[in-house]
Each structure stands twice: as C-alpha cells, then as structure tokens.
Enzyme design. Structure first.
Site, PDB file in Angstrom:
ATOM      1  N   ASP A 186       5.324  77.005  23.715  1.00 54.76           N
ATOM      2  CA  ASP A 186       5.626  76.637  22.254  1.00 54.76           C
ATOM      3  C   ASP A 186       5.335  77.659  21.680  1.00 54.76           C
ATOM      4  O   ASP A 186       4.508  77.916  21.050  1.00 54.76           O
ATOM      5  CB  ASP A 186       4.169  75.304  21.582  1.00 54.76           C
ATOM      6  CG  ASP A 186       4.772  75.229  20.254  1.00 54.76           C
ATOM      7  OD1 ASP A 186       5.614  75.368  19.894  1.00 54.76           O
ATOM      8  OD2 ASP A 186       3.179  74.443  19.641  1.00 54.76           O
TER       9      ASP A 186
ATOM     10  N   ASP B 136      20.953  64.332  37.340  1.00 58.95           N
ATOM     11  CA  ASP B 136      19.777  63.298  37.431  1.00 58.95           C
ATOM     12  C   ASP B 136      20.302  61.661  38.280  1.00 58.95           C
ATOM     13  O   ASP B 136      21.480  61.793  38.269  1.00 58.95           O
ATOM     14  CB  ASP B 136      19.988  63.035  36.006  1.00 58.95           C
ATOM     15  CG  ASP B 136      18.553  62.494  35.513  1.00 58.95           C
ATOM     16  OD1 ASP B 136      17.478  62.747  36.389  1.00 58.95           O
ATOM     17  OD2 ASP B 136      18.791  60.814  35.041  1.00 58.95           O
TER      18      ASP B 136
ATOM     19  N   GLU C 123      20.223  64.548  42.225  1.00 56.05           N
ATOM     20  CA  GLU C 123      18.687  64.089  42.089  1.00 56.05           C
ATOM     21  C   GLU C 123      19.387  62.521  43.424  1.00 56.05           C
ATOM     22  O   GLU C 123      20.232  61.696  42.826  1.00 56.05           O
ATOM     23  CB  GLU C 123      17.932  63.745  41.234  1.00 56.05           C
ATOM     24  CG  GLU C 123      16.553  63.341  41.388  1.00 56.05           C
ATOM     25  CD  GLU C 123      16.509  62.750  40.251  1.00 56.05           C
ATOM     26  OE1 GLU C 123      15.114  62.324  40.814  1.00 56.05           O
ATOM     27  OE2 GLU C 123      17.335  62.162  39.869  1.00 56.05           O
TER      28      GLU C 123
ATOM     29  N   ASN D 192       6.490  77.621  18.837  1.00 59.59           N
ATOM     30  CA  ASN D 192       6.704  77.379  16.963  1.00 59.59           C
ATOM     31  C   ASN D 192       5.096  76.542  16.079  1.00 59.59           C
ATOM     32  O   ASN D 192       4.801  75.971  15.142  1.00 59.59           O
ATOM     33  CB  ASN D 192       7.339  77.013  16.501  1.00 59.59           C
ATOM     34  CG  ASN D 192       7.838  75.447  16.273  1.00 59.59           C
ATOM     35  OD1 ASN D 192       7.502  74.861  17.569  1.00 59.59           O
ATOM     36  ND2 ASN D 192       8.852  74.901  16.446  1.00 59.59           N
TER      37      ASN D 192
ATOM     38  N   ASP E 114       4.294  73.316  17.029  1.00 58.37           N
ATOM     39  CA  ASP E 114       4.601  71.562  16.867  1.00 58.37           C
ATOM     40  C   ASP E 114       4.134  71.180  18.079  1.00 58.37           C
ATOM     41  O   ASP E 114       4.164  69.887  17.628  1.00 58.37           O
ATOM     42  CB  ASP E 114       6.151  71.476  16.563  1.00 58.37           C
ATOM     43  CG  ASP E 114       7.088  71.798  17.546  1.00 58.37           C
ATOM     44  OD1 ASP E 114       6.671  72.263  18.319  1.00 58.37           O
ATOM     45  OD2 ASP E 114       8.273  71.465  17.434  1.00 58.37           O
TER      46      ASP E 114
ATOM     47  N   ASP F 205       9.692  75.124  23.645  1.00 61.83           N
ATOM     48  CA  ASP F 205      10.240  75.136  23.198  1.00 61.83           C
ATOM     49  C   ASP F 205      11.207  76.259  23.946  1.00 61.83           C
ATOM     50  O   ASP F 205      10.809  76.917  24.514  1.00 61.83           O
ATOM     51  CB  ASP F 205      10.749  75.202  22.002  1.00 61.83           C
ATOM     52  CG  ASP F 205       9.635  76.233  21.409  1.00 61.83           C
ATOM     53  OD1 ASP F 205       9.476  77.315  22.073  1.00 61.83           O
ATOM     54  OD2 ASP F 205       9.091  75.378  20.313  1.00 61.83           O
TER      55      ASP F 205
ATOM     56  N   ASP G 171      19.753  70.604  33.319  1.00 59.57           N
ATOM     57  CA  ASP G 171      20.068  69.551  33.874  1.00 59.57           C
ATOM     58  C   ASP G 171      21.407  68.919  33.560  1.00 59.57           C
ATOM     59  O   ASP G 171      21.752  68.302  32.082  1.00 59.57           O
ATOM     60  CB  ASP G 171      18.730  68.892  33.021  1.00 59.57           C
ATOM     61  CG  ASP G 171      18.030  67.392  34.140  1.00 59.57           C
ATOM     62  OD1 ASP G 171      18.942  66.766  34.798  1.00 59.57           O
ATOM     63  OD2 ASP G 171      16.684  68.054  34.185  1.00 59.57           O
TER      64      ASP G 171
ATOM     65  N   HIS H 208       9.498  66.897  37.969  1.00 59.78           N
ATOM     66  CA  HIS H 208       8.107  66.288  36.871  1.00 59.78           C
ATOM     67  C   HIS H 208       8.252  65.291  36.796  1.00 59.78           C
ATOM     68  O   HIS H 208       7.527  64.605  36.119  1.00 59.78           O
ATOM     69  CB  HIS H 208       9.169  66.472  35.761  1.00 59.78           C
ATOM     70  CG  HIS H 208      10.809  65.934  35.378  1.00 59.78           C
ATOM     71  ND1 HIS H 208      11.510  66.630  36.575  1.00 59.78           N
ATOM     72  CD2 HIS H 208      10.795  65.306  35.374  1.00 59.78           C
ATOM     73  CE1 HIS H 208      12.273  65.661  36.377  1.00 59.78           C
ATOM     74  NE2 HIS H 208      12.104  65.161  35.532  1.00 59.78           N
ATOM     75  N   ASP H 209       8.775  64.317  38.222  1.00 56.64           N
ATOM     76  CA  ASP H 209       8.365  63.107  38.407  1.00 56.64           C
ATOM     77  C   ASP H 209       7.197  63.094  38.828  1.00 56.64           C
ATOM     78  O   ASP H 209       6.812  61.660  39.840  1.00 56.64           O
ATOM     79  CB  ASP H 209       9.849  63.120  38.205  1.00 56.64           C
ATOM     80  CG  ASP H 209      10.784  62.815  37.792  1.00 56.64           C
ATOM     81  OD1 ASP H 209      10.672  62.733  36.722  1.00 56.64           O
ATOM     82  OD2 ASP H 209      12.284  62.569  38.128  1.00 56.64           O
TER      83      ASP H 209
HETATM   84  C1  GLC Z   1      15.274  60.859  36.927  1.00 57.92           C
HETATM   85  C2  GLC Z   1      14.759  61.969  36.198  1.00 57.92           C
HETATM   86  C3  GLC Z   1      13.224  61.093  35.824  1.00 57.92           C
HETATM   87  C4  GLC Z   1      14.262  60.346  34.821  1.00 57.92           C
HETATM   88  C5  GLC Z   1      14.786  59.263  34.903  1.00 57.92           C
HETATM   89  C6  GLC Z   1      15.500  58.598  34.802  1.00 57.92           C
HETATM   90  O1  GLC Z   1      14.420  60.539  37.978  1.00 57.92           O
HETATM   91  O2  GLC Z   1      14.156  62.959  36.920  1.00 57.92           O
HETATM   92  O3  GLC Z   1      12.415  62.061  34.743  1.00 57.92           O
HETATM   93  O4  GLC Z   1      12.866  59.169  33.940  1.00 57.92           O
HETATM   94  O5  GLC Z   1      15.794  60.202  36.506  1.00 57.92           O
HETATM   95  O6  GLC Z   1      16.889  59.155  34.144  1.00 57.92           O
END
Ligand code: GLC
Length: 572
Positions: free
Chosen positions: A19, A204, A267, A21, A23, A27, A96, A338-339
């Site tokens: 980050d 995605d 994905e 700034n 907040d 970013d 993404d 991230h999942d």
């Molecule tokens: C994918 C993303 C996930 C998101 C989902 C809906 O699995 O990686 O983070 O919640 O799609 O977009």
C-alpha cells in the site's frame, strides 16, 4: 521456442501486496515501489489479479468497468507506469480477465435488467420461475443449482419477474456467451488491454463460459450438507458444448492477430488431463496452458470444507498423470494462489522446526516438474496460514457465506471455524510480509485484513539478507530453470509411486538426467532406489546445508529435498 516455456510467473493480489498511500489497501504504486523484490527473485512475468473498477463484493472478481482502474488501486496512468517499469526490468504483465460474469453494477447488466425488452436482455441468463411455483420462494428457481459461494445460483428480479443466473455471488451475474455480441464485446476489451501493452491473460473460470442452454437440473443431494435441496450443476456448465469453439474464436480474433506472442492461461476447475490436452494442444489454437484443480482437491471431501487426510501416493499420481498426459500441451504448476490456503501449512509442515525446510521442498518439487511454475505472493517467503480466532476475523465472502449456511443448518460453529482456519481463502490474502515492523511494512494505515502475527519471523527484509532463506532458495530454483534446459524440456519419470513419504522423480534430456528426492515427513527415511548410477552425480540443490555426494544407500532426513544431476553414459 515459445518464451513462456522457461518462464516463471509471479502472481500479485494487489489488495494485499503493498500500500503506497496509507489507506490500508495495496495499490499499483505499491507494486512499482517493490519492483526490486521481483527482479532479485528473477521472475519473468507478473499475473496481476483484477484492478478494474468494482464494488468488491468478491475483491475485484466482480467488475463494473473493464476499461479502467479502480481508484482504490490507482489510475490508468499508474497502470501505464507499472507496465513500463515491469517491461524496463524485463518482466511481462498478464492481466486477469474475468468474463464468465460481470458485476451486477456493470452498465451491461444495468441495461439488461432494465426490462424484458432491453436490447441487452440476452447478454445474461434470464429465465422465468419454475412453472407452478411462487416466484421468489425456495424451489421456484429455474434450476436447482447451488452457487459456488452457497445458496441458489439464481436471483429473482422483482421488477421484471425473472431470475438471472450467477454461478458465484448474486452480484456476479453470468454473461451469456451464446450471444455473439457478448463475445465481440469481450474481444474488444482484450484488444484494448493489449494495445496498452499487456502481454497476456489469465482467464477466470474460463471453462464455465459455455452452458448447456437447456439448463437441466443437477442430481439432488450433490451440493453438500449445508445446502439443503440444492444440487451441483457443474455437469451442465463445466466445459459446456461450445467451450472449444468460443476459445478458438477468441484465439483467431484476438491472439493470432497480435504481433507478439502472448501468454494465455485458463483457470479451469474440474477438468481431467484429457480435457487439459484439448485446451492446450497448440495445434487446436485455444489456450497456452490451464490451471487444473486435481491436486488441490485430493484432501477434500464432497466440498472443500470437508477435510480429508492427503495420501501422498495420490498426489504424486496426479502430478504424473498431468506430466505425461498432455501430449503437445503444456502444464502450469502451482501450489498456491489467492483462492488456496498456504501450501506450507497444507502440503508442508508449518511447525517452526520444519517450516523453512518444507517450504523449500515444496518449491523444489513444483519447479522441477515440467510446465510453467507460478509463485503466489509470499510463497517465496514460506508464508503460512493465519491463526484466525473468530468469524469476525474473516473478510472473504465465500468464508462468511459458508459459516452462515453451515451454522444455520445445524453445524457446530467451532467445527465450522476450524474448517475455515485451514481452508479459507483469507489465509492467502493477509498482507505480504515485508518487514518485522508495524503492519509488516505493508501500510502506514490500518490493513484491510490484519497481518499474520508471524511476520516477526517470516519477512522479506530478513530473508533477502539471508542466503539460506526460502526467498534465496526460490531464486536459485528460478535461475536453474533459466539455465538448465533439462528442467524445461526433460522427460519426466515418477519413481517409487507407492512410497507414502518419498516423492522421487527423474527428468532427462539427451545425456543429462536429474533426480529429485524429497521426504515429505518428519521421519528419517531410506528410499528404495539403487544409488549406483548416481555415485558420481553433482548435488545441484538441497535444503540441508551439509548434503554432499549422494549417500549409498540413499537416506533422507526430515523434510529433506535433494536434486542430483548426472551425465548418462550409454548403458547406465
Ligand atoms: C475464480 C477466482 C476467484 C473468484 C471466482 C469468481 O475462481 O480465482 O477468486 O472468486 O473465480 O470470479
């Protein structure tokens, strides 16, 4: 040669990276300020999770404008600076692309929901209530599908008297790819980002864009205990009838017309390696590689919240199936994103005694498979799961919804919390641990998700100074892929498939052969392999300081990984 075959990709989840700034939310400028971390590591590509304007119901995976930057992350000028800085440092940028669905606040959806006669009505999946049922009551949904984040996959719209489909949250309506205008609009968005200098896309849930248009019900009883009468609809929208056609069309109208070679990675939850081969075979002109989910479901029951003991033999078999089952296609290799919960806590051992060794071991095993490795921010430091103690500690909509549904259906809240602690996506989303200082140097404000208290032991500043750190181990692995063609192109052979503790495999290209031996346990083990051919091998990499020549017989200490290289002479 395709450039991404010897590339390493680093995923940035911008909200949690850095980050600039104060907040409390990461970013784009924060990324620019930490570019030295990426260049020292030696990665070739950054995959940037969504930075587009969004109501952030699902942290940016719900996009309300595909052609701008959310003010929380900065501006288009900041974005241009990021692209320019990355490129100047020899790093490409992959965006993404979230086009299975938009946000319900996207103007396309606003127009679509305006009336049944809207010219954009058909851009989304609208259906009347089930005949004979009272609209808006349970069971009146057009199908019995459960949404990924719990509850029905349909939301009733009072104003027009119809339901719209949302495979994820109700704020993420699914686009109707049957409509050619939708596909053309998506292609335009892609061209717009390419013209801005991006080098590819991570797409995605791209294998959900084609649904069976007759929308059949799912098998009752397949949605998990907390979901009552709802059912798993995946057979009707995973790799649907027109998926390959839609991807080929995208390839021909976007990628093939771009002057430089891009990286495209889809994905694709729930696919087999046969489907993976179809999607990534270059001759079919669809995608370069896919993220498959087989290995991250082996420790799950009916849903991800049902935990099951991982059997190493199944994990090895899964990797081997994908290594050898893709034909001319190509793998992407990952433990973390991230999942997913943190790999070291899930597949390794995050006890302080074994944490570093097991983080290095997992990295070595992953990076020495065939395919393009992906590192998720913090994985290069061996970041772990988080000791969440209360439901209020969580931010992720999937976790919060699951808690609500499970507790309402009678589950013990402590058990649900325990499952969240090991499986919640928030484990991956706490801020990157930069220093041992306040808020780990992530922000001068209050972080949107508190930092993991173990940042005093695990942080980038300390690790960059320590040549034995998990960070420098990753740096060496990355360099190895850049210099040893056997890592990129070598054949793969799994050894000892029935061993429950040892992961052993070879890679071979011409006369160079690598042997990777890894002990995924706290025991001392002696893998049943003949050491003779390896007697004069070099030790390329290890996570114990004193590993020298190959021992005879082979022996491995707790969480030890060692990589040997030999020159194969005829007949050996
Ligand atoms: C994918 C993303 C996930 C998101 C989902 C809906 O699995 O990686 O983070 O919640 O799609 O977009």
């Amino acid at each position: 040669m395709t450039w991404w075959r010897n590339a390493i990709v680093y995923q940035i989840y911008p909200r949690s990276f850095a980050d600039s700034n104060g907040d409390g939310v990461g970013d784009l400028r924060g990324i620019v300020e930490h570019i030295d971390h990426l260049t020292e590591l030696g990665v070739d590509v950054v995959w940037l999770s969504p930075v587009y304007p969004s109501p952030h119901d699902d942290n940016g995976y719900d996009i309300s404008n595909y052609q701008d930057i959310d003010p929380v992350f900065g501006t288009l000028d900041d974005f241009d600076t990021l692209v320019e800085t990355l490129h100047r440092n020899g790093i490409r940028l992959v965006m993404d692309l979230v086009v299975n669905h938009t946000s319900d606040e996207h103007p396309w959806f606003a127009e679509s929901r305006a009336s049944r006669d809207s010219p954009q009505r058909d851009w989304y999946w609208w259906r009347p209530p089930r005949p004979g049922m009272t609209p808006g009551t349970p069971g009146a949904e057009p199908t019995n599908w459960v949404s990924y984040f719990g509850g029905p996959a349909w939301e009733f719209d009072e104003a027009t008297g119809e339901y719209y489909l949302h495979l994820f949250t109700r704020k993420q309506p699914d686009l109707n790819w049957e409509n050619p205008e939708v596909r053309a609009a998506v292609h335009d968005v892609m061209r717009w980002w390419l013209a801005r200098g991006v080098d590819g896309f991570r797409m995605d849930v791209i294998n959900m864009i084609s649904k069976d248009p007759s929308l059949p019900d799912g098998q009752p009883g397949t949605a998990g205990a907390a979901q009552g009468l709802l059912a798993d609809g995946r057979p009707h929208f995973i790799c649907g009838p027109r998926l390959h056609e839609f991807l080929r069309e995208m390839h021909d109208s976007v990628f093939a017309r771009h002057p430089a070679q891009l990286l495209t990675v889809g994905e694709t939850p729930g696919i087999s390696h046969e489907e993976g081969r179809l999607l990534t075979d270059p001759a079919r002109r669809e995608l370069d590689m896919v993220f498959q989910f087989e290995h991250v479901t082996l420790d799950c029951g009916q849903t991800k919240w049902d935990r099951r003991q991982l059997d190493l033999r199944e994990l090895k078999a899964s990797f081997a199936r994908w290594q050898n089952g893709l034909g001319d296609g190509w793998n992407s290799l990952y433990w973390d994103n991230h999942d997913q919960p943190r790999a070291v806590s899930r597949f390794g051992d995050d006890d302080p005694e074994y944490r570093e060794r097991s983080a290095k071991l997992l990295a070595a095993v992953l990076h020495l498979h065939r395919g393009t490795p992906y590192i998720y921010q913090g994985e290069e430091l061996g970041m772990t799961n988080v000791p969440f103690s209360h439901i209020d500690d969580f931010r992720d909509i999937e976790s919060l919804n699951h808690y609500r549904h499970a507790v309402a259906s009678g589950a013990d809240p402590d058990d649900v919390l325990d499952a969240l602690r090991s499986r919640s996506r928030d484990n991956a989303r706490t801020p990157v641990q930069w220093t041992n200082g306040r808020h780990t140097g992530f922000t001068t404000g209050t972080p949107w998700l508190p930092v993991n208290p173990n940042h005093t032991e695990i942080n980038a500043a300390d690790q960059r100074k320590d040549p034995d750190s998990v960070f420098h181990f990753h740096r060496r692995l990355i360099a190895l892929r850049h210099t040893e063609s056997v890592v990129v192109d070598g054949d793969y052979t799994l050894l000892l498939p029935q061993d429950e503790q040892v992961w052993a495999f070879t890679r071979r290209l011409d006369s160079t052969e690598l042997l990777v031996l890894a002990n995924l346990s706290r025991d001392h083990v002696a893998p049943a392999l003949d050491p003779t051919p390896w007697a004069h091998a070099d030790t390329l990499l290890t996570n114990y300081p004193d590993a020298g020549q190959p021992p005879s017989p082979f022996r491995l200490r707790p969480w030890e990984v060692v990589v040997y290289r030999r020159v194969v002479v005829a007949g050996s």
